[in-house]
Motif scaffolding. Structure first.
Motif: not given
Ligand SMILES: CC(C)(COP(=O)(O)OP(=O)(O)OC[C@H]1O[C@@H](n2cnc3c(N)ncnc32)[C@H](O)[C@@H]1OP(=O)(O)O)[C@@H](O)C(=O)NCCC(=O)NCCS
Length: 183
Positions: A37, A106, A108
């Motif tokens: 970020q 998860k 979210y």
């Molecule tokens: C980028 C970010 C928001 C992604 O969050 P995330 O939780 O990985 O994304 P999602 O909500 O799409 O979750 C996906 C994961 O949850 C899993 N999951 C678990 N339960 C789930 C459910 N009920 N429904 C959907 N997915 C689920 C999926 O399998 C997936 O895991 P995988 O990638 O190992 O397959 C997070 O990594 C973050 O906040 N990073 C720090 C800030 C940042 O860098 N932001 C982006 C700047 S450009």
């Protein structure tokens, strides 16, 4: 119309509230969350100013970011935020998203960003959304690809970031593409 809230199955996208200060400070000061970020950390005064600013702002204002607080429907607590920076033309926007570490993996973020995209295309009538991510930030571009964003650009060392040059991707989706996927 003034923004109030958007609901999804497990989440509420709402305006920031005073009670969000603690959880907001906690994830904004988590080095893992801040890694890709533009910010590094956040002090209490800055966080209070941010929350006040968002309470007075509206999504869709040309040239401005609006951050939506992402709350758990079950507890009401803040778990992260997602944002929209409207271009000067008022028809396009960049999106961003952040979750506290304990709420990642998860689904979210996908759920919240999907509703944000619905809102941007249905309520704000945007034509196109973009997102810019570090090429090392796999969870970020993985989320964008899951939602149907297209990788349109790969930029080599285009940003000076936290003491070094970094490579970025540009992702985008058109309103017509989103509506087609949603059918
Ligand atoms: C980028 C970010 C928001 C992604 O969050 P995330 O939780 O990985 O994304 P999602 O909500 O799409 O979750 C996906 C994961 O949850 C899993 N999951 C678990 N339960 C789930 C459910 N009920 N429904 C959907 N997915 C689920 C999926 O399998 C997936 O895991 P995988 O990638 O190992 O397959 C997070 O990594 C973050 O906040 N990073 C720090 C800030 C940042 O860098 N932001 C982006 C700047 S450009």
């Amino acid at each position: 119309m003034s923004f109030t809230r958007i609901e999804s199955e497990r989440l509420i996208l709402r305006r920031f509230e005073e009670r969000d200060l603690g959880p907001f400070l906690a994830y904004r000061n988590d080095p893992e969350v801040a890694r890709y970020q533009s910010w590094e950390s956040c002090g209490e005064e800055e966080a209070v100013e941010f929350i006040c600013g968002m309470r007075a702002s509206q999504p869709g204002m040309p040239g401005e970011w609006f951050q939506f607080a992402v709350g758990s429907k079950q507890t009401g607590d803040l778990i992260g935020d997602c944002g929209l920076r409207t271009e000067e033309d008022g028809r396009q926007a960049e999106i961003g998203f952040t979750l506290a570490r304990e709420h990642q993996d998860k689904g979210y973020a996908s759920e919240a960003v999907s509703r944000l995209v619905d809102y941007a295309f249905d309520d704000l009538s945007f034509h196109r959304l973009v997102a810019i991510t570090d090429q090392e930030n796999e969870p970020s571009f993985g989320l964008l690809e899951r939602l149907g964003f297209r990788r349109e650009g790969s930029f080599a060392q285009n940003a000076w970031f936290k003491g070094g040059w970094t490579d970025e991707y540009l992702y985008a989706i058109l309103r017509s593409e989103w509506l087609e996927r949603r059918k």
